[in-house]
Design a protein around this motif. Sequence first.
Motif, PDB file in Angstrom:
ATOM      1  N   LEU A 138      12.416   9.122 -14.492  1.00 40.57           N
ATOM      2  CA  LEU A 138      11.310  10.014 -14.170  1.00 40.57           C
ATOM      3  C   LEU A 138      11.598  10.758 -12.873  1.00 40.57           C
ATOM      4  O   LEU A 138      11.543  11.979 -12.817  1.00 40.57           O
ATOM      5  N   ARG A 139      11.918  10.051 -11.809  1.00 42.87           N
ATOM      6  CA  ARG A 139      12.003  10.627 -10.465  1.00 42.87           C
ATOM      7  C   ARG A 139      13.295  11.420 -10.232  1.00 42.87           C
ATOM      8  O   ARG A 139      14.319  11.190 -10.881  1.00 42.87           O
ATOM      9  N   ALA A 140      13.237  12.350  -9.297  1.00 46.80           N
ATOM     10  CA  ALA A 140      14.413  13.122  -8.893  1.00 46.80           C
ATOM     11  C   ALA A 140      15.450  12.193  -8.275  1.00 46.80           C
ATOM     12  O   ALA A 140      15.142  11.085  -7.828  1.00 46.80           O
ATOM     13  N   GLY A 141      16.695  12.659  -8.236  1.00 41.25           N
ATOM     14  CA  GLY A 141      17.793  11.835  -7.747  1.00 41.25           C
ATOM     15  C   GLY A 141      17.933  11.864  -6.230  1.00 41.25           C
ATOM     16  O   GLY A 141      17.307  12.671  -5.527  1.00 41.25           O
ATOM     17  N   SER A 351      11.719  14.622 -13.830  1.00 41.77           N
ATOM     18  CA  SER A 351      11.086  15.407 -12.775  1.00 41.77           C
ATOM     19  C   SER A 351      12.105  15.801 -11.715  1.00 41.77           C
ATOM     20  O   SER A 351      12.985  15.021 -11.371  1.00 41.77           O
ATOM     21  N   ARG A 352      11.940  17.008 -11.199  1.00 41.89           N
ATOM     22  CA  ARG A 352      12.766  17.444 -10.079  1.00 41.89           C
ATOM     23  C   ARG A 352      11.888  17.719  -8.858  1.00 41.89           C
ATOM     24  O   ARG A 352      12.278  18.410  -7.929  1.00 41.89           O
ATOM     25  N   TYR A 353      10.702  17.139  -8.875  1.00 38.65           N
ATOM     26  CA  TYR A 353       9.747  17.327  -7.791  1.00 38.65           C
ATOM     27  C   TYR A 353      10.210  16.556  -6.554  1.00 38.65           C
ATOM     28  O   TYR A 353      10.458  15.356  -6.603  1.00 38.65           O
ATOM     29  N   VAL A 354      10.312  17.247  -5.424  1.00 41.03           N
ATOM     30  CA  VAL A 354      10.614  16.616  -4.135  1.00 41.03           C
ATOM     31  C   VAL A 354       9.793  17.325  -3.065  1.00 41.03           C
ATOM     32  O   VAL A 354       9.815  18.548  -2.963  1.00 41.03           O
ATOM     33  N   ASP A 355       9.063  16.558  -2.274  1.00 44.95           N
ATOM     34  CA  ASP A 355       8.294  17.117  -1.169  1.00 44.95           C
ATOM     35  C   ASP A 355       8.305  16.100  -0.037  1.00 44.95           C
ATOM     36  O   ASP A 355       8.894  15.024  -0.160  1.00 44.95           O
ATOM     37  N   MET A 356       7.680  16.419   1.076  1.00 47.73           N
ATOM     38  CA  MET A 356       7.573  15.484   2.190  1.00 47.73           C
ATOM     39  C   MET A 356       6.104  15.169   2.439  1.00 47.73           C
ATOM     40  O   MET A 356       5.279  16.080   2.530  1.00 47.73           O
ATOM     41  N   ALA A 357       5.797  13.884   2.523  1.00 48.40           N
ATOM     42  CA  ALA A 357       4.440  13.448   2.862  1.00 48.40           C
ATOM     43  C   ALA A 357       4.366  13.223   4.369  1.00 48.40           C
ATOM     44  O   ALA A 357       5.239  12.571   4.940  1.00 48.40           O
ATOM     45  N   VAL A 358       3.355  13.774   5.001  1.00 52.30           N
ATOM     46  CA  VAL A 358       3.180  13.611   6.436  1.00 52.30           C
ATOM     47  C   VAL A 358       1.859  12.899   6.706  1.00 52.30           C
ATOM     48  O   VAL A 358       0.929  12.944   5.891  1.00 52.30           O
TER      49      VAL A 358
END
Length: 365
Positions: A138-141, A351-358
């Motif tokens: 599921l998750r991006a690499g 999924s290729r979703y990648v973001d940063m949580a702050v």
Amino acid sequence: MLRSLLPALCSFLCILASAAAAGAPINVVQVADQSGPNGDTGRDFVTGARVYFDQLNARGGINGRPVNLVVADDGGEPAATLALSRKLVAEQRPQALFGYIGADGIRAVLADKALAGLPLVAPYLGIDVKGEGGVYYLRAGLAAEVGKIARIANASGLTRLALVSGEDALGRAARLEVPVRLAEVKAALVGQAGLPTDSIEVEAAAARLAASNPQGVILAAPTVSSAAFVRAYQALRPGTQFYALSWVNPQTMREFLGPESVRGVAVSALVPSPYNPLSPIAREFVATLKKYRDEPPSYASLEGYMAARMLADNLRAAGGEGGVALRRALDGYQADVGGAVLSLRGGQRASRYVDMAVFSRRGCW
């Protein structure tokens, strides 16, 4: 007379067999860390998956068959991952393995002949491993995740970074991946530190790394060890920016460091924020979580929820069967899951979703 009754008797028996099969559970096995170094993440992932399956089963399951998620705790020990997998597969005869955590344990399972042929769906893993039954991510690499961190750090003017890594498969992979991705943005890796669990050694590692004077630090280690390092390093170099890989559980990090200290940490997010009310999948998940569990949402629990949805979609397409039928469904899978587009076509990660949580004063976003 008896001969004339045989066709009707056979039809009746077939109806009974079909009815029994229709109600038989669809077993899914998950062996994952619930009490070891990544236990906080593992527990959240399992919560999210169970919530989805609770909802699914309340609506009739898959063709009238409930999905039975059988979970065992390996404590983060690869030998236990393999032993428990053998035991549960023999007992439960599952249609799939699901949501495993930790590359070393996953490799042991995929190499075992007794477990060959079972698809492994949505492992919590950024490293690519292969198995005879197929591995469906599921998750991006890891490359996409580290690349995002490198670009964000560079956009903030940080060109000298250090790496703190654990002695697990993630740490080993990060030690190879981070220098490559930093080089792409013309940044330098100026220091590295292995991260033991002993608090005295963590303080010594922080002191050694501080001597290289990095502008920012990338964390590729389990949550509690990473949090202990951040605390020790902040005492030496207050104001340093930390970038943690998605293995770090933001909620646990905040509890360990406190609301002020944790604001110097950004955590890679590979699913949408469960706290964003504008996200359809987040709204759906939070509503379902409130209905079935008295627990706060987290990134890992949302990922478990989405992973369970991906597995259920494909079990339905496979008629509730595992093996070849499930692999065929997974190979062609594409869906919009609450605004998040998932696609396994072409052997890609869904999924290729990648973001940063702050972190804000209210929590992690």
